[in-house]
Motif scaffolding. Sequence first.
Motif, PDB file in Angstrom:
ATOM      1  N   VAL A 298      59.862  22.348 101.549  1.00  0.00           N
ATOM      2  CA  VAL A 298      58.867  21.375 102.002  1.00  0.00           C
ATOM      3  C   VAL A 298      57.512  21.801 101.479  1.00  0.00           C
ATOM      4  CG1 VAL A 298      57.758  20.332 104.005  1.00  0.00           C
ATOM      5  CG2 VAL A 298      60.206  20.850 104.065  1.00  0.00           C
ATOM      6  N   PRO A 299      56.818  20.962 100.716  1.00  0.00           N
ATOM      7  CA  PRO A 299      55.508  21.346 100.180  1.00  0.00           C
ATOM      8  C   PRO A 299      54.440  21.371 101.272  1.00  0.00           C
ATOM      9  CG  PRO A 299      55.987  19.066  99.646  1.00  0.00           C
ATOM     10  CD  PRO A 299      57.227  19.605 100.286  1.00  0.00           C
ATOM     11  N   ALA A 300      53.362  22.099 101.008  1.00  0.00           N
ATOM     12  CA  ALA A 300      52.240  22.141 101.939  1.00  0.00           C
ATOM     13  C   ALA A 300      51.509  20.803 101.936  1.00  0.00           C
ATOM     14  CB  ALA A 300      51.283  23.265 101.557  1.00  0.00           C
ATOM     15  N   ASP A 301      50.878  20.493 103.058  1.00  0.00           N
ATOM     16  CA  ASP A 301      50.099  19.269 103.184  1.00  0.00           C
ATOM     17  C   ASP A 301      48.684  19.673 103.570  1.00  0.00           C
ATOM     18  OD1 ASP A 301      48.925  16.854 103.830  1.00  0.00           O
ATOM     19  OD2 ASP A 301      50.721  16.051 104.798  1.00  0.00           O
ATOM     20  N   GLU A 302      47.805  19.719 102.590  1.00  0.00           N
ATOM     21  CA  GLU A 302      46.440  20.177 102.841  1.00  0.00           C
ATOM     22  C   GLU A 302      45.703  19.247 103.795  1.00  0.00           C
ATOM     23  OE1 GLU A 302      44.431  20.688  99.161  1.00  0.00           O
ATOM     24  OE2 GLU A 302      45.798  22.259  98.423  1.00  0.00           O
ATOM     25  N   ALA A 303      46.005  17.973 103.730  1.00  0.00           N
ATOM     26  CA  ALA A 303      45.309  17.018 104.592  1.00  0.00           C
ATOM     27  C   ALA A 303      45.620  17.288 106.072  1.00  0.00           C
ATOM     28  CB  ALA A 303      45.687  15.592 104.208  1.00  0.00           C
ATOM     29  N   ARG A 304      46.851  17.614 106.363  1.00  0.00           N
ATOM     30  CA  ARG A 304      47.246  17.879 107.749  1.00  0.00           C
ATOM     31  C   ARG A 304      47.203  19.367 108.093  1.00  0.00           C
ATOM     32  NH1 ARG A 304      51.772  17.182 109.589  1.00  0.00           N
ATOM     33  NH2 ARG A 304      51.306  16.203 111.577  1.00  0.00           N
ATOM     34  N   GLY A 305      47.044  20.220 107.106  1.00  0.00           N
ATOM     35  CA  GLY A 305      46.958  21.653 107.353  1.00  0.00           C
ATOM     36  C   GLY A 305      48.291  22.337 107.558  1.00  0.00           C
ATOM     37  N   THR A 306      49.396  21.670 107.220  1.00  0.00           N
ATOM     38  CA  THR A 306      50.704  22.300 107.388  1.00  0.00           C
ATOM     39  C   THR A 306      51.016  23.181 106.181  1.00  0.00           C
ATOM     40  OG1 THR A 306      51.815  20.377 106.428  1.00  0.00           O
ATOM     41  CG2 THR A 306      51.583  20.436 108.826  1.00  0.00           C
ATOM     42  N   LEU A 307      51.763  24.236 106.438  1.00  0.00           N
ATOM     43  CA  LEU A 307      52.110  25.184 105.388  1.00  0.00           C
ATOM     44  C   LEU A 307      53.405  24.781 104.701  1.00  0.00           C
ATOM     45  CD1 LEU A 307      51.391  28.486 107.370  1.00  0.00           C
ATOM     46  CD2 LEU A 307      49.817  27.166 105.926  1.00  0.00           C
ATOM     47  N   ALA A 308      53.599  25.297 103.495  1.00  0.00           N
ATOM     48  CA  ALA A 308      54.852  25.043 102.777  1.00  0.00           C
ATOM     49  C   ALA A 308      55.993  25.808 103.440  1.00  0.00           C
ATOM     50  CB  ALA A 308      54.711  25.464 101.320  1.00  0.00           C
ATOM     51  N   ILE A 309      57.176  25.217 103.390  1.00  0.00           N
ATOM     52  CA  ILE A 309      58.391  25.861 103.900  1.00  0.00           C
ATOM     53  C   ILE A 309      59.369  25.966 102.746  1.00  0.00           C
ATOM     54  CG2 ILE A 309      60.198  25.855 105.645  1.00  0.00           C
ATOM     55  CD1 ILE A 309      58.560  23.877 107.247  1.00  0.00           C
ATOM     56  N   ALA A 310      59.729  27.177 102.417  1.00  0.00           N
ATOM     57  CA  ALA A 310      60.663  27.386 101.303  1.00  0.00           C
ATOM     58  C   ALA A 310      62.016  27.830 101.833  1.00  0.00           C
ATOM     59  CB  ALA A 310      60.106  28.433 100.335  1.00  0.00           C
ATOM     60  N   GLY A 311      63.040  27.376 101.150  1.00  0.00           N
ATOM     61  CA  GLY A 311      64.376  27.889 101.443  1.00  0.00           C
ATOM     62  C   GLY A 311      65.001  27.403 102.722  1.00  0.00           C
ATOM     63  N   ILE A 312      64.855  26.114 103.050  1.00  0.00           N
ATOM     64  CA  ILE A 312      65.569  25.555 104.200  1.00  0.00           C
ATOM     65  C   ILE A 312      66.996  25.222 103.770  1.00  0.00           C
ATOM     66  CG2 ILE A 312      65.683  23.677 105.857  1.00  0.00           C
ATOM     67  CD1 ILE A 312      62.716  23.389 105.710  1.00  0.00           C
ATOM     68  N   GLN A 313      67.969  25.717 104.514  1.00  0.00           N
ATOM     69  CA  GLN A 313      69.365  25.427 104.206  1.00  0.00           C
ATOM     70  C   GLN A 313      69.770  24.138 104.906  1.00  0.00           C
ATOM     71  OE1 GLN A 313      72.979  27.487 105.954  1.00  0.00           O
ATOM     72  NE2 GLN A 313      72.972  28.419 103.921  1.00  0.00           N
ATOM     73  N   LEU A 314      70.096  23.137 104.115  1.00  0.00           N
ATOM     74  CA  LEU A 314      70.498  21.829 104.632  1.00  0.00           C
ATOM     75  C   LEU A 314      72.009  21.698 104.509  1.00  0.00           C
ATOM     76  CD1 LEU A 314      69.880  18.950 105.638  1.00  0.00           C
ATOM     77  CD2 LEU A 314      69.416  18.304 103.273  1.00  0.00           C
TER      78      LEU A 314
END
Length: 455
Positions: A298-314
């Motif tokens: 999941v990429p970071a969202d600078e507008a909302r201030g959320t951080l990137a999330i790498a390596g989620i197992q779906l």
Amino acid sequence: MSFQQGLSGLNASSKTLDVIGNNIANANTVGAKATRAEFGDLYSHAMSGTGVNKVGIGVTLASVAQQFTQGNVITTENPLDVAINGTGFFQVANVRRVPNAAADAAPTLDGPPLYGRNGQFKVDRNGFLVNNQQQVLLGYVADVNGNIVPGMAKPLQLPTAGVRPQQTSSIKMEFNVDSRAAVLSRPASNIEFENPLTYNNATSQTVYDEKGQDIALTYYYQKTGADTWDVYATANGKPLLTETVDGAEVPSRIATVHFPSSGANPVNGAPSADGQGARIVSYPGGVVSTDGRITIGVPADEARGTLAIAGIQLDMSAATQFGTPFGVTNLAQNGFAPGQLIGVTIDDTGIITARFSNGQSKAAGQIELANFRNLQGLQPVGGNVWAATFASGDASVGAPGSGNMGLLRAGALEESNIDLTGELVNMITAQRNYQANAQTIKTQDQVMQTIVNLR
């Protein structure tokens, strides 16, 4: 007849009244146990010890025995009230107050454990469970993951500071896509998330970054063949993957699911209609998954201030394609936001479960009970607790429900086992005994007065 017998009888009756009075005074004391005065007769002894016509010289108090029978269990509205149904004692300990100690420092125990049946516990300012004497409750503590750690009993502390957030690292999806759905002729690269005509179905869920900030993930399912579906995803409306087509950046699929012809799970199933076999292919790179699990980021969202999330197992291994409408039966992820403690529950085996405002719950510890072979050997020390002695033997400890330990009932208290009606009747009897012994002294006095008045 001598004065000694009557005097000892008066003392015995007085002791009986003391015991009865103490029982009546503690009739409403939670967990209190009734006591009983037990007496023995007294005889004088000759040097030879062969006399057969001995007259007793009175009575003595042999013991004040406590009756450790079960009291009635009553329900309360306090989840920290705990009653023991069966044998066993709570273990509590005095705490030595250390000057200038940190607020979150573990308490320093002052002396060996004490034992009681009073389950009226409260939370002190540091989160420790204490009784009305500020003695801490002992039991097995839990680690940061909520796993009970057996071993030496320690003071039980609730996680009043709350629970830290946890970043999402895995997602489990169970869904069914309708095998009767139309195959969309529009090229996959032209999917438009705001246009429902470019995909067949959609569903959403919330995941969390490292700070516990929520991110809305939306999945879009687009049927591209008889048994083939492309899966797209957005985070807060932005595509997880993109690709460049004709110089323009457009959304890209995160996976392609090839179902077997039977519509069963796309892993280890029968071949699909295109003959390529049941499988899931993840993108970018077109990597074939052998277990139905793919990795997304999941990429970071600078507008909302959320951080990137790498390596989620779906995990989509449980997906199906049957002739029923689209439906999601499970969409679970393991992340959560930070939360504050909002309540606790205690089960019958003593496990204390903390509930938090973010919907999470985990074990905070487990109450440990103690029992003794000789209960009469316990020494009452006040505050409705007892201390172990040489006569009682060492405590045998264990979790509630194990061995001969009783079970716990939260939101309840054990009343005293004192029979108030019986104590009042015993008091009348003790009063009569006192009067009768006083009468023997009065009669002896009259006899002696008669002898003195002889001429």
